[in-house]
Design an enzyme around this catalytic site. Structure first.
Site, short mmCIF file in Angstrom:
data_model
loop_
_atom_site.label_atom_id
_atom_site.label_comp_id
_atom_site.label_asym_id
_atom_site.label_seq_id
_atom_site.Cartn_x
_atom_site.Cartn_y
_atom_site.Cartn_z
N TYR A 230 -54.36 -49.81 5.26
CA TYR A 230 -55.33 -48.76 4.90
C TYR A 230 -55.56 -48.58 3.50
O TYR A 230 -56.81 -48.51 3.11
CB TYR A 230 -55.36 -47.67 5.82
CG TYR A 230 -56.24 -46.51 5.56
CD1 TYR A 230 -57.18 -46.21 6.12
CD2 TYR A 230 -55.89 -45.48 4.67
CE1 TYR A 230 -58.23 -45.30 5.93
CE2 TYR A 230 -56.83 -44.14 4.51
CZ TYR A 230 -58.00 -44.18 5.08
OH TYR A 230 -58.74 -43.10 4.62
N THR B 140 -60.59 -42.28 -0.59
CA THR B 140 -59.23 -41.66 -0.19
C THR B 140 -58.24 -41.46 -1.27
O THR B 140 -58.15 -42.13 -2.16
CB THR B 140 -58.58 -42.36 0.96
OG1 THR B 140 -57.34 -41.86 1.34
CG2 THR B 140 -58.43 -43.72 0.60
#
Length: 363
Positions: free
Chosen positions: A164, A124
């Site tokens: 995250y 990501t």
């Protein structure tokens, strides 16, 4: 024909990836715990679209079951993840267990295979953190980098923000290092905002699809911040093609990290997307504005030149073309969204919980 194993294969990206490789003639197995909304429906669609795809229900946190399911795989595409920053804040333990420990189980299972497979990891752009040093300016009603004219490159230093970011960043580095230490042919793909068919977008994740779904069903949207924030967006067909090209060019891509997104030519602000949807549906999309979410970047745009130079990939779909395909899919599958109101209530409860945590200085 290759044996392709896809973790999270019933998710939005996973089912599209499984269908693509199956139609190429590969023997595809998907591995999914079906914890996310829409995954059962995606698996049913796959069973019709590609009946030869093998479906195994399992969890990447179960190393024994994972290794048994992966036996004989020649290409592994690791997509299974906890995907929302907000959820990672409210439940960091689960986020770690799935994204860090689960991903370790995947890369270790790959290392144990003989011969070892080609392995793609869906990372990501959040591994780059808040990028507080990158100066932001406003141009033409949207935010922009003052100096990063080609976007954020892979040379950018890592700076994990949020649970995250930490969990995905941990896995990102494990996959990269397993090439250096064990010779496992891994490719890390740091993905930006992906959208497309079979995406059940929600407020906390999948914002392009979420806006389109809400607009079609006449639901009010909540805009966190002022709506001028910008992201590069990538249509699902372009992403899956990147996976294929990375595998086909593994002699060049093994051990490498690539930013995969729309790049500087394919960007949208929230307000621009709303304007497009209002023109498309010829009606007002109701929205309200609230405070910025912690860690929400005003701009993120990927520099994707490395992928083009090293294995010839670049996106083909502009945002309008991709959005038209997404909207067409939603309109043809209204029955999948019959419980839409229930999902809205669930998202509202999650948002209220996050706001309460912020007040307590936890966020």
């Amino acid at each position: 024909m290759r044996k392709v194993f896809i973790t999270g294969g019933a998710g939005f990206i996973g089912c599209n990836t499984a269908a693509y490789f199956s139609k190429k003639g590969d023997e595809v197995t998907i591995f999914d715990n079906f914890s996310r909304d829409g995954t059962r429906e995606n698996a049913e669609w796959l069973s019709t679209e590609c009946p030869n795809v093998k479906v195994i229900e399992g969890d990447i946190r179960d190393a024994t079951a994972l290794e048994a399911a992966m036996a004989g795989a020649e290409v592994v595409i690791h997509l299974a993840a906890q995907v929302a920053v907000t959820t990672s804040v409210t439940d960091p333990k689960n986020d770690f267990d799935v994204n860090a420990l689960g991903s370790f189980n995947v890369v270790e299972a790959c290392r144990k295979l003989n011969p070892m497979p080609i392995v793609l990891y869906a990372s990501t752009n959040k591994v780059y953190g808040g990028m507080e040093d990158a100066k932001i300016v406003e141009r033409n009603g949207r935010y922009a980098y003052e100096n990063l004219t080609t976007g954020v490159s892979e040379e950018r230093g890592l700076d994990f923000h949020s649970p995250y970011g930490c969990s995905k960043g941990c896995a990102d580095q494990y996959f990269r290092d397993y090439f250096r230490i064990y010779g496992l042919r891994t490719v890390v793909l740091r993905q930006s905002c992906i959208y497309g068919y079979r995406q059940f977008g929600v407020e906390d994740q999948g914002w392009v699809a979420w806006f389109a779904i809400a607009a079609m069903f006449g639901k009010e949207l909540t805009i966190f911040g002022d709506g001028k924030q910008v992201r590069d967006v990538l249509f699902i067909e372009d992403l899956v093609r990147a996976y294929d090209m990375a595998v086909e060019n593994i002699e060049k891509t093994a051990g490498q990290v690539y930013n995969i997104g729309g790049g500087v030519d394919k960007t949208l602000s929230l307000l621009e997307l709303l304007d497009y949807l209002e023109k498309f549906f010829e009606k007002k999309v109701e929205r309200k504005f609230t405070d910025w979410r912690p860690g929400d970047q005003q701009v993120y745009i990927s520099d994707i030149r490395k992928a083009k130079i090293e294995f010839g990939w670049e996106p083909a779909f502009n945002p309008a073309d991709g959005l038209n395909k997404l909207i067409d899919w939603i309109s043809k599958n209204e029955s999948l969204f019959q419980n839409f109101s229930g999902k809205l209530r669930e998202q509202k409860n999650i948002r209220q919980e996050n706001e309460q945590l912020e007040k307590q200085k936890i966020v």
